[in-house]
Design an enzyme around this catalytic site. Sequence first.
Site, PDB file in Angstrom:
ATOM      1  N   HIS A 280      -1.827  -4.685   8.558  1.00  0.00           N
ATOM      2  CA  HIS A 280      -2.248  -5.432   9.745  1.00  0.00           C
ATOM      3  C   HIS A 280      -1.054  -5.781  10.625  1.00  0.00           C
ATOM      4  CE1 HIS A 280      -1.169  -9.564   8.324  1.00  0.00           C
ATOM      5  NE2 HIS A 280      -1.552  -9.141   7.131  1.00  0.00           N
ATOM      6  N   ASP A 292       4.675  -9.981   5.852  1.00  0.00           N
ATOM      7  CA  ASP A 292       3.234 -10.122   6.055  1.00  0.00           C
ATOM      8  C   ASP A 292       2.903 -10.002   7.540  1.00  0.00           C
ATOM      9  OD1 ASP A 292       0.558 -10.631   5.626  1.00  0.00           O
ATOM     10  OD2 ASP A 292       0.811 -12.803   5.470  1.00  0.00           O
ATOM     11  N   GLU A 326      -5.999  -9.681  11.115  1.00  0.00           N
ATOM     12  CA  GLU A 326      -6.341  -9.949   9.720  1.00  0.00           C
ATOM     13  C   GLU A 326      -6.171 -11.427   9.399  1.00  0.00           C
ATOM     14  OE1 GLU A 326      -5.548 -10.628   5.441  1.00  0.00           O
ATOM     15  OE2 GLU A 326      -4.192 -10.930   7.126  1.00  0.00           O
ATOM     16  N   ASP A 354      -0.495  -4.726   2.028  1.00  0.00           N
ATOM     17  CA  ASP A 354      -0.499  -6.083   2.596  1.00  0.00           C
ATOM     18  C   ASP A 354      -0.077  -7.098   1.546  1.00  0.00           C
ATOM     19  OD1 ASP A 354      -0.821  -8.246   4.269  1.00  0.00           O
ATOM     20  OD2 ASP A 354      -3.000  -8.339   4.050  1.00  0.00           O
ATOM     21  N   HIS A 424       3.502 -16.677   5.194  1.00  0.00           N
ATOM     22  CA  HIS A 424       3.035 -17.569   6.272  1.00  0.00           C
ATOM     23  C   HIS A 424       4.033 -18.660   6.634  1.00  0.00           C
ATOM     24  CE1 HIS A 424      -1.493 -16.624   5.234  1.00  0.00           C
ATOM     25  NE2 HIS A 424      -0.794 -15.548   5.564  1.00  0.00           N
TER      26      HIS A 424
END
Length: 465
Positions: A280, A292, A326, A354, A424
């Site tokens: 993604h 990520d 995503e 991913d 994240h």
Amino acid sequence: MRIVLLLAFLLASTPFFSQTEDEKQIKAIYDMALTNGKAYDWLNYLSNQIGGRLSGSVQAQHAVDYTKTQLDALGLDKVWLQPVMVPKWVRGIPEFAYFETSPGLTTNVPICALGGSVATPDGGLKANIVEVKGLEELEKLGKAKIEGKIVFYNRPMDPTLINTFSAYSGCVDQRASGAVEAAKYGALGVIVRSMNLRLDDYPHTGSMRYGDTPVNQRIPAAAISTNAAELLSTTLKLNPNTKFYFKQSCKQYDDVQSYNVIGEITGSTYPNEVMVVGGHLDSWDLGDGSHDDGAGCVQSMDVLRILKKTGYKPKRTLRVVLFMNEENGMRGGNKYAEVAHEKNEKHVFALESDSGGFTPRGFSIDASEENIEQIQGWKNLFEPYLIHVFQKGGSGADIGPLKDEGIVLAGLKPDSQRYFDYHHAENDTFEQVNKRELELGAATMASLIYLMDKYGTVPTQKVKG
């Protein structure tokens, strides 16, 4: 007698020659990735020249333009953009938070708004705080103990689970549903312990949802770093009257148009059978999304380039798909599957990366037992490259909507022990990605694509009722 011996020799040697052909091709794939790989250079540009690529942002559009240009330069048979409407959520000015043990005595703590959260009031939100270990504790406490307070979710990832994705799954519900559940009991806001196995000062964002809660009844939600969560928990034990303050100015806008980026090599024998490899393209906005999922995107792009460079001509149509959105909506994966269904396309295999750009260990396979056994039968071809995990399990979020009775889905499984240190968070940056590990992942993916294309999937035996 000579004829018998010759026939015996030929029969015995046929598997050997077939095996040798595969070994040679896979070695050529790894050699190409490790000596002439492009993934690391592409990731450098995505990360350092474009940065975080939150859906609906200018940076996300720059990433679309850049990756399409790079795919065009590879000389693929077709490259195109697939329109998809995506949510546009903006973080706003940096968040600020502290806890107060007595009037005027405060300690600042690192927080970040959860993706999709509403803002606090303009002056921020300050209230007493109640700590819980998960959603199930809310009902036990009841409205009397929660109303008018800030709920602090402090269930950590389980460090005893070797599969860190299982540890993540075990506590991510408090991030995803914490606000909507706490609001039912009159909470004013929620603070969630970051999904991180180590103790550090980085708050980790991630998506959360309000469901059908009316906008005027939604409460703000933020993540707090693991160090700060430990400190806050200890402080609450010593002083249950501790107050918490946080301020965030995030906002949800109307959906905007974005794109999946798609490149294709048309199959020479079975052009109507489609095999997908992808990741993604969007990321969160705190870091630059290198693990990520910039890593998965550039690895997937390099799969097609490597196969072309080694002279392999695929029997089936190979597609690289860079999915958009995503992280906070899954719009790209759903749109791709929707269009494929409308066009009656036959997808036979899909592989997603991913899980970060760390050292590859193997694959997680979502398929029939026959197809899992086929892939496991290739294990000896991967063992020289220290790839040893071939297990039944989930594949990838973006390719999940393609699932039907006949398709084989797979996910690259890198070593996961460090993944959630960066997931994240602000420290998910280019310098955290090792060039050789990234290239090994691209080669591992290309090798499985090669084998699946060469041998095809195994027809599943239907059990008669």
